[in-house]
Design a protein around this motif. Structure first.
Motif, PDB file in Angstrom:
ATOM      1  N   SER A  20      -6.513  -1.690   1.844  1.00 15.76           N
ATOM      2  CA  SER A  20      -5.498  -1.199   0.908  1.00 15.76           C
ATOM      3  C   SER A  20      -5.828   0.176   0.338  1.00 15.76           C
ATOM      4  O   SER A  20      -6.986   0.595   0.283  1.00 15.76           O
TER       5      SER A  20
ATOM      6  N   CYS B   3      -7.151  -4.232  -5.953  1.00 13.26           N
ATOM      7  CA  CYS B   3      -5.876  -3.521  -6.088  1.00 13.26           C
ATOM      8  C   CYS B   3      -5.582  -3.046  -7.516  1.00 13.26           C
ATOM      9  O   CYS B   3      -4.605  -3.476  -8.135  1.00 13.26           O
TER      10      CYS B   3
ATOM     11  N   ASN C 253       0.849  -1.195   0.000  1.00 11.80           N
ATOM     12  CA  ASN C 253       0.000   0.000   0.000  1.00 11.80           C
ATOM     13  C   ASN C 253       0.883   1.242   0.000  1.00 11.80           C
ATOM     14  O   ASN C 253       2.004   1.213   0.507  1.00 11.80           O
TER      15      ASN C 253
ATOM     16  N   TYR D 160      -7.270   5.496   1.603  1.00  7.20           N
ATOM     17  CA  TYR D 160      -7.366   4.084   1.945  1.00  7.20           C
ATOM     18  C   TYR D 160      -8.826   3.672   2.097  1.00  7.20           C
ATOM     19  O   TYR D 160      -9.726   4.515   2.205  1.00  7.20           O
TER      20      TYR D 160
ATOM     21  N   ASP E 219      -9.710  -0.388  -2.307  1.00  3.77           N
ATOM     22  CA  ASP E 219      -8.357  -0.358  -2.865  1.00  3.77           C
ATOM     23  C   ASP E 219      -8.100   0.849  -3.771  1.00  3.77           C
ATOM     24  O   ASP E 219      -7.699   0.700  -4.932  1.00  3.77           O
TER      25      ASP E 219
END
Length: 443
Positions: free
Chosen positions: A79, A205, A24, A106, A152
């Motif tokens: 993340s 992600c 991250n 986040y 994410d």
């Protein structure tokens, strides 16, 4: 479980004694690389997700720092990313500050008993001391879709439109959602990409960035999304597309549905994202793990490891632009490296074993058949299920590397990374031999 010193990598980051997964908030600040990551501060199992923190001057030697953003009992810190707010667009900085403010974006994962329980939304924190301490924005969350799986956020400054851009996922919908902002606090929806490519597993992600096309004056945009299942070697993996981005919409190149293209063909490369604030370079780090068996790995007292940092760009091939990944691996890095140039119609096999000849790990470059193979089926603990077996990667047809296929095999504790054709093909895997793999034989 006894400590497994021989499995502890030297150049791949691991925590001292806790759980680790997704990278991250990768950012370069005043010559120091910052790696934030998903961690459980309370132990070496998944849970109470928070942001761990490590720093490095060279992307090889890492120093673990105190936890940056901590689970508070009702909200887990999932993340996200960190940006350098050079112009103080957020207003979180002060005129007296010696350095630009860092802003972390986040995912707040709200526990069932909390307000907004069972949902995920995007939140902010800022640092005015280079990432050492963080202040949580009191008006969090700043972006809430009322969704259980909206997470994410990867944020970057888009210079042509003078705006911040966020890519996040609606994980269950297999979509990347794009938002825009001028102050990091107020966001408007810009576009949606997907479903596309691999959709067997949930999407996580994402990243979106511009890179040069080697040998030209041009650039192209790369969109990345990780998948929780359906990866090229079983379990999770990371896919990518090439195209264009105008500040609002990502448009994949070519006609028709974009093909599935994997960032890494091995079983252990997930959630790869890039650094902020590295002018002239695009650097990525992934989690060298797989959700199919991440909780079962036999390392102690830590669980979880990062990949090497990789510098990425695009290369023209007969199959279209290909993503090239080259490891940041300075000469002082304390890892084993094995290289070979294989004739275009030839085959070469590297066998790695312990001093006693046990636990063979076999890497084969079959240039004639156009395939790269890693076989860990006899290399120590097998864990069962999708962990065991053979991972393969197709070599890139008519790559511009010449009459040979080059290969670099990096061995570092429990991680093996294989780079072929100058990094056009990569394959990353965890291995758990009974002792260090110290003997290497090419045939």
């Amino acid at each position: 479980m006894p400590e497994t010193h021989h499995l502890r990598p030297r150049a791949h980051f691991t925590t001292a004694s806790t759980w680790l997964n997704d990278p991250n908030g990768l950012v370069l600040v005043d010559g120091t690389y910052h790696l934030f990551f998903q961690t459980n501060p309370d132990g070496a199992v998944w849970g109470t997700m928070s942001w761990g923190h490590a720093t490095s001057q060279d992307l090889i030697t890492w120093v673990e720092q105190p936890v940056a953003l901590r689970h508070n009992g009702s909200e887990a810190i999932y993340s996200g990313s960190v940006v350098v707010d050079h112009d103080n667009t957020s207003g979180f900085g002060e005129p007296s500050d010696d350095a630009p403010t860092l802003v972390a974006v986040y995912t707040s994962h709200y526990e069932p008993h909390a307000p907004r329980g069972g949902t995920e939304a995007q939140s902010l924190a800022w640092s005015r001391d280079g990432g050492t301490t963080w202040t949580t924005y009191p008006d969090n969350p700043v972006l809430d879709r009322g969704s259980s799986d909206f997470r994410d956020p990867k944020v970057f400054w888009h210079r042509p439109t003078a705006s911040w851009v966020m890519v996040a996922v609606e994980a269950l919908e297999r979509q990347v959602v794009v938002y825009r902002s001028w102050d990091l606090r107020t966001w408007e929806h810009a576009s949606t990409f997907g479903p596309a490519g691999s959709t067997e597993g949930v999407w996580e992600c994402p990243d979106l960035f511009e890179v040069p096309v080697a040998g030209t004056d041009g650039t192209a945009w790369v969109l990345v999304a990780s998948v929780g299942a359906g990866g090229p070697a079983g379990g999770s993996g990371t896919q990518w597309w090439v195209g264009s981005f105008d500040g609002v919409t990502f448009a994949p190149a070519g006609a028709g549905p974009p093909p599935v293209r994997w960032l890494d063909h091995g079983p252990d490369h997930y959630a790869a994202v890039s650094f902020d604030n590295t002018p002239g370079r695009r650097l990525m780090v992934g989690w060298a793990g797989n959700w199919a068996y991440a909780t079962d790995v036999p390392t102690s007292p830590w669980v979880g490891v990062m990949s090497l940092a990789r510098e990425v760009d695009l290369v023209r091939t007969s199959e279209g632009p290909a993503l090239r990944q080259r490891p940041v691996l300075p000469a002082h890095a304390d890892v084993a490296r094995h290289t070979r140039a294989v004739p275009a119609e030839g085959v070469a096999t590297l066998t790695l074993t312990t001093d006693e000849g046990r636990d063979p790990l076999v890497v084969t470059v079959d240039a004639a058949a156009g395939v790269l193979v890693l076989d860990r089926s006899r290399c120590g603990d097998q864990l069962g299920g999708p962990f065991s077996g053979v991972a393969t990667a197709p070599l890139v047809a008519q790559a511009p590397a010449g009459p040979t296929v080059d290969v670099l095999v990096v061995v570092d504790g429990c991680v093996v990374e294989v780079y072929a054709q100058g990094g056009l093909v990569t394959l990353t895997a965890q291995v758990f031999p009974s002792a260090m793999l110290t003997t290497a034989t090419w045939t």
